[in-house]
Design an enzyme around this catalytic site. Structure first.
Site, PDB file in Angstrom:
ATOM      1  N   GLY A  50       0.838  -1.195   0.000  1.00  0.00           N
ATOM      2  CA  GLY A  50       0.000   0.000   0.000  1.00  0.00           C
ATOM      3  C   GLY A  50       0.869   1.238   0.000  1.00  0.00           C
ATOM      4  N   CYS A  77       5.157  -6.225   1.666  1.00  0.00           N
ATOM      5  CA  CYS A  77       5.539  -4.808   1.747  1.00  0.00           C
ATOM      6  C   CYS A  77       4.778  -4.094   2.884  1.00  0.00           C
ATOM      7  CB  CYS A  77       5.340  -4.145   0.381  1.00  0.00           C
ATOM      8  SG  CYS A  77       6.208  -2.580   0.238  1.00  0.00           S
ATOM      9  N   TYR A  78       3.842  -3.199   2.576  1.00  0.00           N
ATOM     10  CA  TYR A  78       3.072  -2.550   3.649  1.00  0.00           C
ATOM     11  C   TYR A  78       2.433  -3.603   4.551  1.00  0.00           C
ATOM     12  CZ  TYR A  78      -0.356   0.513   5.966  1.00  0.00           C
ATOM     13  OH  TYR A  78      -1.097   1.207   6.895  1.00  0.00           O
ATOM     14  N   HIS A 165       7.773  -7.518  -3.762  1.00  0.00           N
ATOM     15  CA  HIS A 165       6.464  -7.812  -4.367  1.00  0.00           C
ATOM     16  C   HIS A 165       6.521  -9.092  -5.206  1.00  0.00           C
ATOM     17  CE1 HIS A 165       4.219  -4.168  -3.317  1.00  0.00           C
ATOM     18  NE2 HIS A 165       5.421  -3.615  -3.270  1.00  0.00           N
ATOM     19  N   GLU A 167       4.133 -10.614  -6.564  1.00  0.00           N
ATOM     20  CA  GLU A 167       3.058 -10.668  -7.570  1.00  0.00           C
ATOM     21  C   GLU A 167       3.445 -10.077  -8.915  1.00  0.00           C
ATOM     22  OE1 GLU A 167       3.265  -8.844  -4.895  1.00  0.00           O
ATOM     23  OE2 GLU A 167       2.159  -6.964  -4.970  1.00  0.00           O
ATOM     24  N   GLY A 222     -18.000  -6.533 -29.541  1.00  0.00           N
ATOM     25  CA  GLY A 222     -16.717  -6.734 -28.867  1.00  0.00           C
ATOM     26  C   GLY A 222     -16.681  -8.066 -28.123  1.00  0.00           C
ATOM     27  N   VAL A 223     -15.522  -8.382 -27.579  1.00  0.00           N
ATOM     28  CA  VAL A 223     -15.328  -9.669 -26.908  1.00  0.00           C
ATOM     29  C   VAL A 223     -16.208  -9.800 -25.667  1.00  0.00           C
ATOM     30  CG1 VAL A 223     -13.577 -11.287 -26.073  1.00  0.00           C
ATOM     31  CG2 VAL A 223     -12.875  -9.281 -27.362  1.00  0.00           C
ATOM     32  N   ASP A 224     -16.150  -8.815 -24.779  1.00  0.00           N
ATOM     33  CA  ASP A 224     -16.799  -8.951 -23.475  1.00  0.00           C
ATOM     34  C   ASP A 224     -18.303  -9.174 -23.598  1.00  0.00           C
ATOM     35  OD1 ASP A 224     -14.243  -8.311 -22.788  1.00  0.00           O
ATOM     36  OD2 ASP A 224     -14.706  -6.281 -22.105  1.00  0.00           O
ATOM     37  N   SER A 225     -18.969  -8.303 -24.363  1.00  0.00           N
ATOM     38  CA  SER A 225     -20.424  -8.435 -24.441  1.00  0.00           C
ATOM     39  C   SER A 225     -20.815  -9.717 -25.169  1.00  0.00           C
ATOM     40  CB  SER A 225     -21.057  -7.205 -25.094  1.00  0.00           C
ATOM     41  OG  SER A 225     -20.652  -7.074 -26.433  1.00  0.00           O
ATOM     42  N   THR A 226     -20.008 -10.153 -26.129  1.00  0.00           N
ATOM     43  CA  THR A 226     -20.346 -11.388 -26.847  1.00  0.00           C
ATOM     44  C   THR A 226     -20.185 -12.602 -25.932  1.00  0.00           C
ATOM     45  OG1 THR A 226     -19.496 -10.370 -28.861  1.00  0.00           O
ATOM     46  CG2 THR A 226     -19.930 -12.725 -28.949  1.00  0.00           C
ATOM     47  N   LYS A 370      -9.216  -9.614 -18.650  1.00  0.00           N
ATOM     48  CA  LYS A 370      -9.449  -9.635 -20.099  1.00  0.00           C
ATOM     49  C   LYS A 370      -8.953 -10.920 -20.777  1.00  0.00           C
ATOM     50  CE  LYS A 370     -10.767  -7.260 -23.793  1.00  0.00           C
ATOM     51  NZ  LYS A 370     -11.960  -6.412 -23.875  1.00  0.00           N
ATOM     52  N   ASP A 451      -1.848  14.484 -62.674  1.00  0.00           N
ATOM     53  CA  ASP A 451      -1.316  15.830 -62.861  1.00  0.00           C
ATOM     54  C   ASP A 451      -2.123  16.847 -62.089  1.00  0.00           C
ATOM     55  OD1 ASP A 451       0.733  14.982 -64.465  1.00  0.00           O
ATOM     56  OD2 ASP A 451      -0.555  14.965 -66.258  1.00  0.00           O
ATOM     57  N   LYS A 506       1.600   6.860 -24.378  1.00  0.00           N
ATOM     58  CA  LYS A 506       0.652   7.278 -23.350  1.00  0.00           C
ATOM     59  C   LYS A 506       1.287   6.979 -22.014  1.00  0.00           C
ATOM     60  CE  LYS A 506      -3.754   6.306 -21.180  1.00  0.00           C
ATOM     61  NZ  LYS A 506      -5.089   5.712 -21.258  1.00  0.00           N
ATOM     62  N   GLU A 512      -6.786   7.253 -27.746  1.00  0.00           N
ATOM     63  CA  GLU A 512      -7.648   7.932 -28.710  1.00  0.00           C
ATOM     64  C   GLU A 512      -7.175   9.370 -28.893  1.00  0.00           C
ATOM     65  OE1 GLU A 512      -9.934   6.327 -30.317  1.00  0.00           O
ATOM     66  OE2 GLU A 512     -10.083   4.508 -29.101  1.00  0.00           O
TER      67      GLU A 512
HETATM   68  P1  XMP Z   1      -7.515   6.578 -23.855  1.00  0.00           P
HETATM   69  O1  XMP Z   1      -7.834   7.356 -25.091  1.00  0.00           O
HETATM   70  O2  XMP Z   1      -8.230   7.090 -22.643  1.00  0.00           O
HETATM   71  O3  XMP Z   1      -8.078   5.115 -24.119  1.00  0.00           O
HETATM   72  O4  XMP Z   1      -6.042   6.432 -23.631  1.00  0.00           O
HETATM   73  C1  XMP Z   1      -7.869   3.984 -23.313  1.00  0.00           C
HETATM   74  C2  XMP Z   1      -8.786   2.887 -23.824  1.00  0.00           C
HETATM   75  O5  XMP Z   1     -10.153   3.249 -23.584  1.00  0.00           O
HETATM   76  C3  XMP Z   1     -10.869   3.340 -24.819  1.00  0.00           C
HETATM   77  N1  XMP Z   1     -11.768   4.505 -24.723  1.00  0.00           N
HETATM   78  C4  XMP Z   1     -13.094   4.421 -24.515  1.00  0.00           C
HETATM   79  N2  XMP Z   1     -13.906   3.355 -24.376  1.00  0.00           N
HETATM   80  N3  XMP Z   1     -15.753   4.808 -24.125  1.00  0.00           N
HETATM   81  C5  XMP Z   1     -15.243   3.560 -24.202  1.00  0.00           C
HETATM   82  O6  XMP Z   1     -16.017   2.604 -24.105  1.00  0.00           O
HETATM   83  C6  XMP Z   1     -15.002   5.931 -24.246  1.00  0.00           C
HETATM   84  O7  XMP Z   1     -15.512   7.045 -24.180  1.00  0.00           O
HETATM   85  C7  XMP Z   1     -13.600   5.719 -24.453  1.00  0.00           C
HETATM   86  N4  XMP Z   1     -12.548   6.560 -24.614  1.00  0.00           N
HETATM   87  C8  XMP Z   1     -11.436   5.789 -24.765  1.00  0.00           C
HETATM   88  C9  XMP Z   1      -9.822   3.465 -25.882  1.00  0.00           C
HETATM   89  O8  XMP Z   1     -10.294   2.993 -27.134  1.00  0.00           O
HETATM   90  C10 XMP Z   1      -8.689   2.644 -25.320  1.00  0.00           C
HETATM   91  O9  XMP Z   1      -8.899   1.268 -25.559  1.00  0.00           O
END
Ligand code: XMP
Length: 514
Positions: A50, A77-78, A165, A167, A222-226, A370, A451, A506, A512
């Site tokens: 922590g 650790c903590y 750590h 883990e 997407g994967v999760d909802s499917t 995931k 051209d 990032k 995005e």
């Molecule tokens: P950023 O742009 O925040 O993105 O670095 C990190 C991850 O999140 C996704 N992302 C979103 N997903 N609604 C969503 O469901 C959103 O408004 C949104 N904004 C970013 C992005 O595609 C990346 O996987």
């Protein structure tokens, strides 16, 4: 079940994940959990690390009843400092210097159960405070150059403490140490497998929903909802209703693909709603990214509720449940210990659907990470392509068209994106990349084709590698690959004169563009 008490370390959830890698089930609760109110009896307890100092006023401490459970305890650790501090507040103090990064572990006591098959390997340190004295009843079992008490043990009580750590993967034999604790010391059973998870979860859903009630849920392609939808289908068949809303800013061919995969392929009871015009008319004239998100979120709720109202169970009753593909990282967000004064936030579900519709929530993926969802998807026969799909944001291409979102702009971004992804797949790179897409910039640039002088827009390609999307680095393509993609986009997509590749990590940039 092993109980992980979370003191707010950024690594806490990794403890659970590592334990599961050798099939031991664990659950995390905040460190302030009252022991008399524990929802289960643990076979062992781990105190996480922590960001606080045990001796500081207001720092978090465990309910001392934990020691009356008489189960083995491992402090990390903590968590180790907490064990020592409870014994005597003088035992813990600030070290002369912060220790962050690798250190070499020397195991002093080869008979210590915690360090069976462990020696002389790299461990990962991240601390400022350290133990200055051994707590009573403890002995030193491991050291590092900078930590006299890297590992301590009270063998009689089966209480252990480690300064590093285990883990994180940088602790080379960390998993062995956790396994020694969970399996050898605590005697935890190693029966958590994805196959068992499917059976247990299907039974849980059946019990929860009962013999007649019905469930709705949004699917996105997407994967999760499917995966969540397929699990519901397995559990309650056509009493689960999936709704797919085409918001006009989805990827190319998305609606057709979703219909083909979910409805025709997986046999899920699916309603497809084409609401593209409605979304795009709401987005007219809007350039602010957050406003775009809000509009899309609100319009989604509006459309979903309207469609849901038309789906009536055969017996004329009301739909009772809403399915949501919440994953463990979102759950952790809501249960982690954030600090003494902060209230624990409840995690948000898709735009407050449950509040408006008075639905009860079902979240069959709430225990999974995931990559585990992907594994589950494979076991549920979800097509490989979908299982490995990159994430796609809810607001879709609307946040990849910088500036105003018009049908024409969406079309350009969509076509360019399609070419980029197609080439990535052809080059066998799709699974090496965590997420890739094309963004359309609202600037015009001069070009020459044949051209003719052209004056058209700019596409920015983005491809990143990441493990958690909190930090990310750009993917290094070969020049020939980028050349090919650029040439195809400029030649095949009307309205584009120039292609650039985004080479920002990032942070400071986000994944995005908006
Ligand atoms: P950023 O742009 O925040 O993105 O670095 C990190 C991850 O999140 C996704 N992302 C979103 N997903 N609604 C969503 O469901 C959103 O408004 C949104 N904004 C970013 C992005 O595609 C990346 O996987």
């Amino acid at each position: 079940t092993i109980l992980v008490l979370d003191f707010g370390s950024q690594y806490s959830h990794l403890i659970i994940r590592r334990l599961r890698e050798f099939n031991v089930y664990a659950e995390m609760l905040p460190c302030t959990q009252k022991i008399s109110e524990l929802p289960f009896t643990p076979t062992g307890v781990i105190f996480s690390g922590g960001p606080f100092s045990v001796y500081e006023e207001g720092s978090p401490h465990v309910d001392k009843e934990i020691f009356n459970l008489n189960v083995p305890i491992l402090g990390i650790c903590y968590g180790m400092q907490e064990l020592a501090w409870i014994d005597n507040v003088e035992n813990v103090a600030r070290g002369e210097k912060r220790e962050y990064g690798p250190a070499t572990l020397n195991v002093q006591d080869k008979d210590c159960a915690l360090f069976k098959d462990v020696d002389h390997s790299q461990v990962w340190m991240s601390h400022h405070d350290k133990l200055h004295n051994l707590p009573s009843g403890f002995k030193t079992v491991a050291t590092t150059e900078n930590s006299q008490f890297a590992g301590v043990a009270n063998e009689a009580k089966k209480i252990y403490g480690i300064q590093f750590h285990p883990e994180v993967t940088h602790s080379v034999q960390g998993k062995t140490i956790l396994k020694n604790f969970a399996v050898n010391v605590c005697g935890a059973t190693q029966n958590w497998t994805m196959e068992n998870f499917i059976d247990t979860e299907i039974n849980r859903i059946r019990t929860l929903v009962g013999p007649t009630a019905e469930v709705i849920g949004a699917v996105s392609g997407g994967v999760d909802s499917t995966v969540a939808a397929k699990l519901m289908k397995e559990a309650i068949g056509d009493r689960f209703h999936a709704i797919y809303v085409d918001n006009g800013v989805m990827r190319k061919n998305e609606t057709i693909t979703v219909k083909k995969t979910l409805d025709d392929g997986l046999g899920i009871n699916l309603t497809v709603v084409d609401a593209g015009e409605q979304f795009l008319s709401q987005l007219k004239g809007v350039t602010d990214p957050e406003k775009k998100r809000k509009i899309i979120g609100n319009t989604f709720i509006h459309v979903f509720e309207k469609v849901a109202a038309d789906i009536k169970p055969k017996d004329g009753s009301e739909i009772e449940f809403l399915l949501q593909g919440t994953l463990y990282p979102d759950v952790i967000e809501s249960i982690s210990f954030k600090g003494p004064s902060q209230t624990i936030k409840t995690h948000h579900n898709v735009g407050g659907l449950t509040e408006n519709m008075k639905l009860k929530l079902i979240e069959p993926l709430r225990e999974l990470f995931k990559d585990e969802v992907r594994h589950l998807g494979q076991l549920l026969d979800i097509p490989e392509d979908l299982v490995w799909r990159h994430p796609f944001p809810g607001p879709g291409i609307a946040i990849r068209v910088l500036g105003e979102v018009t049908p024409e702009q969406v079309k350009i971004a969509r076509e360019a994106d399609y070419i980029f992804i197609e080439e990535i797949k052809k080059a066998g790179l799709y699974r090496k990349i965590s997420q890739a897409f094309a963004a359309l910039l609202p600037v015009k640039s001069v070009g020459v084709m044949g051209d003719q002088r052209t004056y058209e827009q700019v596409i920015a390609l983005r491809a990143i590698e990441t493990s958690d999307f909190m930090t990310a680095d750009w993917f290094v393509f070969e020049a020939a690959f980028l050349k090919k993609v650029a040439s195809r986009i400029v030649n095949e997509v009307d309205g584009v004169a120039r292609v650039t590749y985004d080479i920002t990590s990032k942070p400071p940039a986000t994944v995005e563009w908006e």
